[in-house]
Design a protein around this motif. Structure first.
Motif, short mmCIF file in Angstrom:
data_model
loop_
_atom_site.label_atom_id
_atom_site.label_comp_id
_atom_site.label_asym_id
_atom_site.label_seq_id
_atom_site.Cartn_x
_atom_site.Cartn_y
_atom_site.Cartn_z
N GLY A 156 0.76 -1.09 0.04
CA GLY A 156 0.11 0.20 0.04
C GLY A 156 0.96 1.13 0.13
N ARG A 157 1.91 1.40 0.84
CA ARG A 157 2.71 2.54 0.83
C ARG A 157 3.43 2.84 -0.40
NH1 ARG A 157 0.32 5.67 4.02
NH2 ARG A 157 1.90 6.90 5.20
N ALA A 158 4.10 1.62 -0.84
CA ALA A 158 4.92 1.66 -2.10
C ALA A 158 3.90 2.24 -3.34
CB ALA A 158 5.58 0.26 -2.31
N ALA A 159 2.71 1.81 -3.27
CA ALA A 159 1.92 2.21 -4.64
C ALA A 159 1.42 3.73 -4.45
CB ALA A 159 0.51 1.34 -4.25
N ARG A 160 1.17 3.92 -2.96
CA ARG A 160 0.87 5.61 -2.84
C ARG A 160 2.14 6.42 -3.11
NH1 ARG A 160 -1.93 8.22 2.37
NH2 ARG A 160 -1.22 10.47 1.99
N PHE A 161 3.17 6.07 -2.62
CA PHE A 161 4.48 6.95 -2.83
C PHE A 161 5.13 6.98 -4.43
CE2 PHE A 161 4.79 6.43 2.06
CZ PHE A 161 4.13 7.51 2.21
N TYR A 162 5.00 5.64 -4.96
CA TYR A 162 5.24 5.82 -6.30
C TYR A 162 4.33 6.13 -7.12
CZ TYR A 162 9.49 2.87 -5.39
OH TYR A 162 10.72 2.65 -5.02
N LEU A 163 3.06 6.30 -6.91
CA LEU A 163 2.00 7.09 -7.73
C LEU A 163 2.25 8.39 -7.53
CD1 LEU A 163 -0.28 7.13 -9.28
CD2 LEU A 163 -1.73 7.12 -7.22
N VAL A 164 2.59 9.12 -6.60
CA VAL A 164 2.81 10.41 -6.42
C VAL A 164 4.20 10.86 -6.94
CG1 VAL A 164 3.39 12.32 -4.67
CG2 VAL A 164 1.50 10.79 -4.11
N ALA A 165 5.19 9.98 -6.75
CA ALA A 165 6.47 10.39 -7.36
C ALA A 165 6.34 10.39 -8.91
CB ALA A 165 7.52 9.38 -6.77
N GLY A 166 5.53 9.47 -9.57
CA GLY A 166 5.44 9.26 -10.91
C GLY A 166 4.78 10.11 -11.36
N LEU A 167 3.69 10.77 -10.87
CA LEU A 167 2.80 11.97 -11.44
C LEU A 167 3.57 13.07 -11.39
CD1 LEU A 167 -0.65 11.40 -9.51
CD2 LEU A 167 0.08 11.11 -12.26
N MET A 168 4.45 13.18 -10.20
CA MET A 168 5.31 14.57 -10.26
C MET A 168 6.53 14.46 -11.40
SD MET A 168 3.83 16.31 -8.03
CE MET A 168 2.29 15.69 -8.10
N ARG A 169 6.93 13.42 -11.60
CA ARG A 169 7.87 13.19 -12.45
C ARG A 169 7.33 13.20 -14.08
NH1 ARG A 169 13.28 10.28 -13.58
NH2 ARG A 169 13.07 9.20 -15.35
N LEU A 170 6.21 12.76 -14.13
CA LEU A 170 5.56 12.76 -15.40
C LEU A 170 5.10 14.41 -15.70
CD1 LEU A 170 4.31 11.08 -17.79
CD2 LEU A 170 2.20 11.33 -16.44
N GLY A 171 4.61 15.03 -14.84
CA GLY A 171 4.47 16.42 -15.08
C GLY A 171 5.58 17.23 -15.17
N GLY A 172 6.57 16.89 -14.48
CA GLY A 172 7.86 17.62 -14.43
C GLY A 172 7.56 19.21 -14.31
N ALA A 173 8.81 19.86 -15.05
CA ALA A 173 8.50 21.47 -15.05
C ALA A 173 7.45 21.93 -15.18
CB ALA A 173 9.66 21.76 -15.74
N ARG A 174 6.61 21.56 -16.23
CA ARG A 174 5.47 21.98 -16.91
C ARG A 174 4.58 22.11 -15.61
NH1 ARG A 174 3.02 18.95 -21.72
NH2 ARG A 174 1.06 19.86 -20.65
N MET A 175 4.37 20.83 -15.10
CA MET A 175 3.54 20.63 -13.62
C MET A 175 3.83 21.85 -12.82
SD MET A 175 2.48 17.51 -11.23
CE MET A 175 1.29 16.66 -12.37
N ALA A 176 5.17 21.84 -12.42
CA ALA A 176 5.82 22.80 -11.28
C ALA A 176 5.27 24.17 -11.72
CB ALA A 176 7.07 22.34 -11.28
N GLU A 177 5.28 24.49 -13.00
CA GLU A 177 4.75 25.90 -13.20
C GLU A 177 3.27 26.13 -13.30
OE1 GLU A 177 5.08 29.95 -14.07
OE2 GLU A 177 7.00 28.52 -13.56
N LYS A 178 2.65 25.12 -13.89
CA LYS A 178 1.24 25.13 -13.68
C LYS A 178 0.56 25.17 -12.34
CE LYS A 178 -1.08 24.15 -17.11
NZ LYS A 178 -2.04 24.94 -17.96
N LEU A 179 1.36 24.37 -11.56
CA LEU A 179 0.91 24.39 -10.05
C LEU A 179 1.21 25.68 -9.23
CD1 LEU A 179 1.33 20.93 -8.92
CD2 LEU A 179 0.67 22.51 -7.01
N ARG A 180 2.48 26.32 -10.08
CA ARG A 180 2.68 27.51 -9.19
C ARG A 180 1.70 28.64 -9.74
NH1 ARG A 180 4.29 32.24 -8.49
NH2 ARG A 180 5.96 32.98 -7.29
N HIS A 181 1.04 28.49 -10.93
CA HIS A 181 0.34 29.40 -11.35
C HIS A 181 -1.06 29.39 -10.71
CE1 HIS A 181 -1.71 32.18 -14.44
NE2 HIS A 181 -2.68 31.04 -14.51
#
Length: 192
Positions: free
Chosen positions: A146-171
């Protein structure tokens, strides 16, 4: 009023700090025992700030969280009345503990899987598993999944989104921040 965006920028700077993985490990460990802030709050910005290390951060969070879960389990099993019960009362977690016991009676080990993956307070279920004297090995295996699924999902989404997601989130961070505050106030008023 833009009060969340400067904080967001600061969190991203902290997430890139050389000692951030150690802080993540400590936070993941204590979050599984008593800390009220979810690990994702630190993991997500770290994965955004350093996407190439996102999987490593997810591994650190998973291992530390499961080890913390083992400590929570031991506290529930061995030290419930002298240590855990006064803390539960001090934090006002009596109702959460009673609910967790009811869910354990109804769903058994599956409730640990649900709590380890979902926003439910995993710490309540680690301690309750010990109180209910659940078998340790199945508890650890389900917690790891359960913990691996949760944390890898979060990390994967952030990695997938990358700089674009960071900028969109900042906006949108100020809108999201105020929406979260309003939802928290509404939930508080509704539950009162």
């Amino acid at each position: 009023m833009k009060i969340f965006s400067p904080f967001y920028d600061r969190v991203l700077r902290w997430a890139a700090h050389p000692h951030a993985p150690r802080y993540l490990a400590v936070m993941s460990f204590v979050e599984s025992i008593f800390w009220p802030v979810p690990t994702d709050v630190m993991l997500a910005p770290m994965a955004l700030a350093r996407p190439a290390r996102a999987w490593r951060f997810a591994l650190v969070a998973t291992v530390a969280s499961v080890l913390g879960g083992a400590v929570g389990f031991a506290l529930g099993w061995l030290l419930f009345e002298p240590v855990v019960l006064p803390f539960v009362e001090w934090m006002g977690y009596q109702a959460k503990l009673a609910t967790a016991k009811t869910w354990f009676d109804s769903y058994g080990i599956w409730v640990v899987l649900l709590a380890s993956f979902s926003p439910l307070p995993y710490k309540v279920f680690t301690v309750t598993a010990g109180v209910m004297q659940m078998l340790f090995l199945p508890f650890m295996l389900v917690s790891l999944v359960g913990r691996a699924a949760r944390f890898y999902l979060v990390a994967g989404l952030m990695r997938l989104g990358g700089a674009r997601m960071a900028e969109k989130l900042r906006h949108y961070i100020d809108w999201l921040g105020w929406a979260t505050v309003l939802l928290a106030v509404a939930a508080y008023l509704a539950l009162r």
